[in-house]
Design a protein around this motif. Structure first.
Motif, PDB file in Angstrom:
ATOM      1  N   ASP A  22       0.841  -1.196   0.000  1.00 14.43           N
ATOM      2  CA  ASP A  22       0.000   0.000   0.000  1.00 14.43           C
ATOM      3  C   ASP A  22       0.878   1.250   0.000  1.00 14.43           C
ATOM      4  N   ARG A  24       0.201   4.469  -0.127  1.00 13.83           N
ATOM      5  CA  ARG A  24      -0.194   5.572   0.759  1.00 13.83           C
ATOM      6  C   ARG A  24       0.188   5.269   2.203  1.00 13.83           C
ATOM      7  N   GLU A  25      -0.034   4.021   2.609  1.00 11.61           N
ATOM      8  CA  GLU A  25       0.309   3.625   3.981  1.00 11.61           C
ATOM      9  C   GLU A  25       1.819   3.771   4.211  1.00 11.61           C
ATOM     10  N   ARG A  46       4.946  -6.167  -3.954  1.00 11.62           N
ATOM     11  CA  ARG A  46       3.965  -6.109  -5.043  1.00 11.62           C
ATOM     12  C   ARG A  46       4.351  -7.006  -6.218  1.00 11.62           C
TER      13      ARG A  46
END
Length: 335
Positions: A22, A24-25, A46
């Motif tokens: 993630d 943004r995290e 990923r």
């Protein structure tokens, strides 16, 4: 940059990779942990293209790479793997831009250096680019141009930041010693001449002529003197791999103004000592070298030993916060 001593660096930062997928995290964690020295997070979980080699391969100009069963291979045209690598990098930049609105201060971006890239990328015959001096030159030129564009893009998105470029070179020592294995695994590629290695690094370092360059390697026997001659302002390394044999080169580096990014916090889950305990080895080294304790905070930036991709998200947050506390301990009690 040739004169490293003109730069001052904040006391703590991370290396580059973070757990999970993630963006943004990751950006939120990094900017929340390091108010004065955040970095562009990498999320290799990923998959291909988000890994260290694939991400940098996606930055290359007029050279493209695709995933083969044996690894990344240079091809003729951009394919799905190049597009994916560029898309993820864009996503990471979007997230960082969101969490650095109005930010003014140091910001670190990472890419793989020319020699680790040459050791990892395969030519059409399946051998590493390292086996072909012409391919190494082409790769260095392509990387230099790609980094120029990447740095310009980051400047455009976060105009208040002073960019610090980190080149990841975990294979550098193996390249210098002729320890990189051939495709068959039975032989090794011959050692590359030190002057050639230094010249290529100097070319890539030169792309960032208005800011400092850090070279990171979590392998033993980091060639500090060679990196210094190549114009590197700071060297990031796994502190636990130092031996007393390294004392002289470390002492010379510090006296020449090279900043040490001391990797003292473990990169994978485990119990963390108290912050003062984490930097005890750095203080001991300082005493052994006979360096002024007051110089410690000016000369050392505290980091994890390596990237945090193999850690749990909870531990990664703890490790980054621990770097900040350990750096504060070093500044408050240098003796």
């Amino acid at each position: 940059m040739s004169e490293s001593s003109e730069f001052t660096f904040p006391p703590a930062t991370g290396i580059g990779s973070m757990p999970g997928g993630d963006a943004r995290e990751a950006a939120k964690t990094v900017t929340g942990s390091f108010e004065d020295f955040p970095f562009l997070a990498e999320l290799p979980a990923r998959g291909p293209g988000a890994d260290m080699i694939g991400r940098t391969a996606g930055m290359l100009v007029e050279l493209y790479a695709r995933v083969e069963p044996s690894g990344w291979r240079i091809g003729d045209r951009p394919g799905r793997d190049t597009k994916r690598a560029r898309s993820w990098l864009g996503e990471d930049l979007d997230a960082l831009e969101e969490f650095t609105q109005g930010y003014e201060g140091d910001l670190k971006v990472q890419a793989v250096g020319p020699w680790t890239l040459a050791a990892a990328l395969e030519l059409k015959n399946g051998e590493a680019a390292l086996s072909d001096p012409g391919a190494c030159r082409d790769l260095t030129a392509s990387l230099t141009e790609g980094l120029r564009l990447h740095l310009a893009e980051v400047r455009r998105r976060i105009p208040g930041a002073r960019l610090v470029l980190q080149l990841d070179e975990p294979s550098l020592t193996a390249v210098l010693r002729g320890q990189v294995r051939t495709a068959s695994g039975y032989r090794t590629h011959r050692a590359v001449d030190r002057q050639l290695v230094e010249a290529a690094l100097r070319d890539v370092v030169g792309v960032h002529d208005d800011g400092p360059v850090v070279v990171h390697s979590c392998a033993p026997d980091v060639p500090f003197a060679l990196l210094r001659r190549a114009g590197v302002a700071a060297v990031a390394f796994d502190f636990s791999l130092l031996t007393e044999r390294d004392d002289d080169v470390i002492g010379e580096a510090v006296e020449a103004g090279t900043r040490l990014f001391a990797g003292v916090v473990p990169g994978t889950d485990g119990p963390l000592s108290d912050p003062a305990g984490s930097v005890m080895g750095v203080r001991t080294l300082w005493r052994r070298l006979g360096l002024r304790p007051g110089l410690l905070a000016q000369a050392v930036t505290v980091t994890p030993a390596c990237g945090l991709a193999g850690a749990s998200p909870a531990y990664a947050r703890q490790a980054l916060a621990h770097c900040v506390r350990a750096a504060r301990s070093l500044a408050d009690n240098p003796e």
